[in-house]
Design an enzyme around this catalytic site. Structure first.
Site, PDB file in Angstrom:
ATOM      1  N   ARG A   1       0.802  -1.224   0.000  1.00  0.00           N
ATOM      2  CA  ARG A   1       0.000   0.000   0.000  1.00  0.00           C
ATOM      3  C   ARG A   1       0.838   1.279   0.000  1.00  0.00           C
ATOM      4  O   ARG A   1       0.303   2.376  -0.165  1.00  0.00           O
ATOM      5  CB  ARG A   1      -0.975  -0.004   1.185  1.00  0.00           C
ATOM      6  CG  ARG A   1      -2.171  -0.903   0.916  1.00  0.00           C
ATOM      7  CD  ARG A   1      -3.184  -0.810   2.021  1.00  0.00           C
ATOM      8  NE  ARG A   1      -2.771  -1.547   3.199  1.00  0.00           N
ATOM      9  CZ  ARG A   1      -3.268  -1.351   4.406  1.00  0.00           C
ATOM     10  NH1 ARG A   1      -4.169  -0.417   4.608  1.00  0.00           N
ATOM     11  NH2 ARG A   1      -2.851  -2.071   5.425  1.00  0.00           N
TER      12      ARG A   1
ATOM     13  N   ASN B   1      -6.010  -3.792  20.215  1.00  0.00           N
ATOM     14  CA  ASN B   1      -4.680  -4.363  20.330  1.00  0.00           C
ATOM     15  C   ASN B   1      -3.693  -3.542  19.503  1.00  0.00           C
ATOM     16  O   ASN B   1      -3.873  -3.366  18.301  1.00  0.00           O
ATOM     17  CB  ASN B   1      -4.724  -5.812  19.810  1.00  0.00           C
ATOM     18  CG  ASN B   1      -3.365  -6.472  19.807  1.00  0.00           C
ATOM     19  OD1 ASN B   1      -2.491  -6.104  20.591  1.00  0.00           O
ATOM     20  ND2 ASN B   1      -3.181  -7.448  18.931  1.00  0.00           N
TER      21      ASN B   1
HETATM   22  C1  UD1 Z   1      -2.227  -6.888  13.972  1.00  0.00           C
HETATM   23  C2  UD1 Z   1      -2.937  -7.613  15.100  1.00  0.00           C
HETATM   24  C3  UD1 Z   1      -4.156  -6.805  15.507  1.00  0.00           C
HETATM   25  C4  UD1 Z   1      -3.730  -5.422  15.913  1.00  0.00           C
HETATM   26  C5  UD1 Z   1      -2.952  -4.748  14.802  1.00  0.00           C
HETATM   27  C6  UD1 Z   1      -2.363  -3.452  15.281  1.00  0.00           C
HETATM   28  C7  UD1 Z   1      -2.539  -9.979  14.678  1.00  0.00           C
HETATM   29  C8  UD1 Z   1      -3.139 -11.240  14.191  1.00  0.00           C
HETATM   30  N1  UD1 Z   1      -3.329  -8.899  14.629  1.00  0.00           N
HETATM   31  O1  UD1 Z   1      -3.116  -6.882  12.876  1.00  0.00           O
HETATM   32  O2  UD1 Z   1      -4.789  -7.438  16.611  1.00  0.00           O
HETATM   33  O3  UD1 Z   1      -4.860  -4.648  16.255  1.00  0.00           O
HETATM   34  O4  UD1 Z   1      -1.844  -5.578  14.393  1.00  0.00           O
HETATM   35  O5  UD1 Z   1      -1.822  -2.747  14.234  1.00  0.00           O
HETATM   36  O6  UD1 Z   1      -1.417  -9.983  15.100  1.00  0.00           O
HETATM   37  N2  UD1 Z   1       3.917  -9.807   9.627  1.00  0.00           N
HETATM   38  C9  UD1 Z   1       4.868 -10.704   9.231  1.00  0.00           C
HETATM   39  N3  UD1 Z   1       4.494 -11.876   8.688  1.00  0.00           N
HETATM   40  C10 UD1 Z   1       3.199 -12.226   8.515  1.00  0.00           C
HETATM   41  C11 UD1 Z   1       2.214 -11.293   8.922  1.00  0.00           C
HETATM   42  C12 UD1 Z   1       2.594 -10.104   9.474  1.00  0.00           C
HETATM   43  O7  UD1 Z   1       6.085 -10.434   9.368  1.00  0.00           O
HETATM   44  O8  UD1 Z   1       2.935 -13.331   8.034  1.00  0.00           O
HETATM   45  C13 UD1 Z   1       4.333  -8.541  10.232  1.00  0.00           C
HETATM   46  C14 UD1 Z   1       3.969  -7.332   9.382  1.00  0.00           C
HETATM   47  O9  UD1 Z   1       5.064  -6.971   8.552  1.00  0.00           O
HETATM   48  C15 UD1 Z   1       3.730  -6.260  10.434  1.00  0.00           C
HETATM   49  C16 UD1 Z   1       3.206  -7.050  11.632  1.00  0.00           C
HETATM   50  O10 UD1 Z   1       3.636  -8.385  11.431  1.00  0.00           O
HETATM   51  O11 UD1 Z   1       4.934  -5.621  10.818  1.00  0.00           O
HETATM   52  C17 UD1 Z   1       1.683  -6.970  11.776  1.00  0.00           C
HETATM   53  O12 UD1 Z   1       1.061  -7.520  10.642  1.00  0.00           O
HETATM   54  P1  UD1 Z   1      -0.243  -6.886  10.023  1.00  0.00           P
HETATM   55  O13 UD1 Z   1      -0.623  -7.689   8.825  1.00  0.00           O
HETATM   56  O14 UD1 Z   1      -0.091  -5.431   9.854  1.00  0.00           O
HETATM   57  O15 UD1 Z   1      -1.318  -7.183  11.182  1.00  0.00           O
HETATM   58  P2  UD1 Z   1      -2.690  -6.463  11.354  1.00  0.00           P
HETATM   59  O16 UD1 Z   1      -3.694  -7.125  10.467  1.00  0.00           O
HETATM   60  O17 UD1 Z   1      -2.538  -5.010  11.272  1.00  0.00           O
END
Ligand code: UD1
Ligand code: MG
Length: 454
Positions: free
Chosen positions: A17, A171
């Site tokens: 994005r 969260n």
């Molecule tokens: C996550 C939380 C949500 C919270 C929100 C806050 C979870 C399941 N959900 O959601 O409760 O309110 O953050 O912003 O944790 N990432 C990886 N590998 C993956 C997936 C994610 O490295 O497979 C990293 C992303 O780069 C990022 C972080 O983890 O830095 C969070 O991932 P993101 O997809 O943004 O989670 P949200 O859906 O925002």
């Protein structure tokens, strides 16, 4: 006893994005990459750090190596959720730490102090600690499901019931797990949910089922603000700038229009420093006590000595080192140059790859010609030397202490100490020449003749 800590930084997101070719976490705020801010926040904990990156993240890995050579880098092959990302660092967790702290590389505004608070409950028996915030608009966030102040579960937005969606305590994403139970909890997390992902947030309910305690702490929303878009990047920059300006003002820096001053996260400003309106600091600037930075100046990688004055409209580039009481005036650019105590270049100059000795005066329009198209060469100006206006110093060249360079000189050879160098053609004046020339053009339509008629 201080508790050992493993910090796991999740950076495997794709960042589509942002709509840029640059990986998301390498965008900057306050002149530092997003991941650099997060590494900075966990650095103080003195423990180990593992950064989880996606499969094609060499650029991110390179930045991590440069900022924190001792950090480990783990690769998450497929983006299967936040719990799966943490498990990419399983080998690190298995080495055994008192605390495991999980932070997101795209959430750069979290303070070290807040992470310290997040870890604190683990020392008192909690297995999981979560960082919550009151969301102005909770849509999209996981909700903290509590009962009598106890944290029962985190429900992801897509999996939440209508009643749960009304919860405004959200969260922030960051979490602390007690090291002795971290793997047992993480390995029980499944992916039977709306997204088919392994949610780190399930750690809370699982810990509860295991008879362990989970707890939530609140922090202001701005600290857990995640960055997904250019607009959010700009908002985060604004939050950081406000923090940096407040800190500078509290430290005794005078800024009459702080909202116009752009600081870098590492800008160091001494006591009694004055920053006039509209000044931009790139990374790596140190301004010592009592110096004044005047309006519309741009500084990067530069040191400004005690009581020095810079600008208005000056540019200090990397390697500019100004001694005490130096004066750099309008439209002067300094790069990779040592300007010693009391020296001055007040107007319209370029000083690059040079030394300007103590008390020397560099006249208006002086240029160090440091580049021959292939290599850079040095100019050395001695103490108390006087460089007349509009001189070109063709490097490599040395001007001796106390030497005098006549205005308009092109200096191609070294000048001995205390000598006069006259590097220009001798002036000739031909009596009556101009009048004769005009007379010879009398009646012609040239511009000069036309103007004379008016
Ligand atoms: C996550 C939380 C949500 C919270 C929100 C806050 C979870 C399941 N959900 O959601 O409760 O309110 O953050 O912003 O944790 N990432 C990886 N590998 C993956 C997936 C994610 O490295 O497979 C990293 C992303 O780069 C990022 C972080 O983890 O830095 C969070 O991932 P993101 O997809 O943004 O989670 P949200 O859906 O925002
Ligand atoms: Mg997110």
């Amino acid at each position: 006893m201080t508790r050992t800590c493993l910090s796991i930084v999740l950076a495997a997101g794709e960042g589509t994005r942002m709509r840029t070719s640059r990986p998301k976490v390498l965008h900057t705020i306050g002149g530092e990459t997003l991941i650099g801010h997060v590494l900075g926040a966990v650095r103080g904990f003195g423990g180990a750090t593992t950064v989880v990156v996606g499969p094609d993240a060499q650029a991110v890995t390179d930045v991590v190596r440069a900022l924190m050579p001792q950090a480990e880098v783990a690769i998450q092959r497929d983006r299967r959720g936040t719990a799966d990302a943490v498990l990419a660092a399983k080998a690190s967790v298995a080495r055994g730490f008192d605390d495991v702290l999980i932070v997101f590389a795209d959430t750069p505004l979290v303070r070290s102090e807040t992470l310290r608070r997040l870890r604190a409950p683990l020392a008192h028996g909690a297995a999981v600690a979560v960082l919550g915030f009151r969301a102005a608009d909770p849509a999209g966030y996981g909700r903290l499901v509590t009962e009598d102040g106890r944290l029962l579960a985190i429900r992801e937005d897509k999996d939440a019931s209508a009643a749960e969606r009304k919860i405004t305590l959200c969260n922030g994403g960051l979490m602390a797990l007690r090291g002795d139970v971290a793997l047992a909890i993480l390995e029980r997390i499944g992916n039977a949910n709306a997204k088919g992902e392994f949610y780190l947030t399930d750690a809370v309910a699982i810990a509860r089922d295991m008879g362990l305690e989970a707890t939530a702490l609140e922090t202001p929303e701005e600290e857990v603000r995640g960055i997904n878009t250019q607009a959010q990047l700009a908002e985060a920059e604004a939050v950081l700038q406000a923090r940096l300006r407040t800190a500078a003002l509290e430290a005794g820096v005078t800024m009459v229009a702080p909202e116009t001053v752009h600081l870098a996260a590492d800008t160091q400003l001494g006591r009694d420093v004055v920053i006039e309106p509209y000044v931009v600091f790139g990374p790596g600037v140190v301004v010592e006590d009592g110096a004044r930075i005047r309006s519309f100046s741009h500084l990067e990688g530069a040191n400004v000595g005690q009581g020095a004055s810079v600008g208005p409209f000056a540019r200090l580039r990397p390697g500019a080192r100004l001694g005490p009481k130096v004066r750099i005036g309008n439209f002067v650019e300094v790069k990779e140059a040592e300007i010693e105590a009391g020296a001055a270049a007040n107007h319209l100059s370029y000083i690059g790859d040079a030394r300007v000795g103590e008390g020397a005066n560099v006249g208006a329009g002086t240029i160090t010609c440091n580049y021959d198209g292939f290599d850079k060469h040095r100019t050395d100006i001695g103490a108390r030397a006087f460089i007349g206006s509009n001189s070109a110093l063709v490097a490599p060249v040395k001007i001796g202490d106390g030497a005098y360079v006549a205005s308009g000189s092109v200096i191609t050879h070294d000048v001995p100490a205390d000598a006069l160098a006259l590097g220009r053609g001798r002036q000739v004046a031909k009596d009556g020449w101009a009048a004769n020339w005009r007379a010879s053009h009398a009646g012609a339509k040239g511009k000069t003749a036309a103007r004379r008629k008016r």
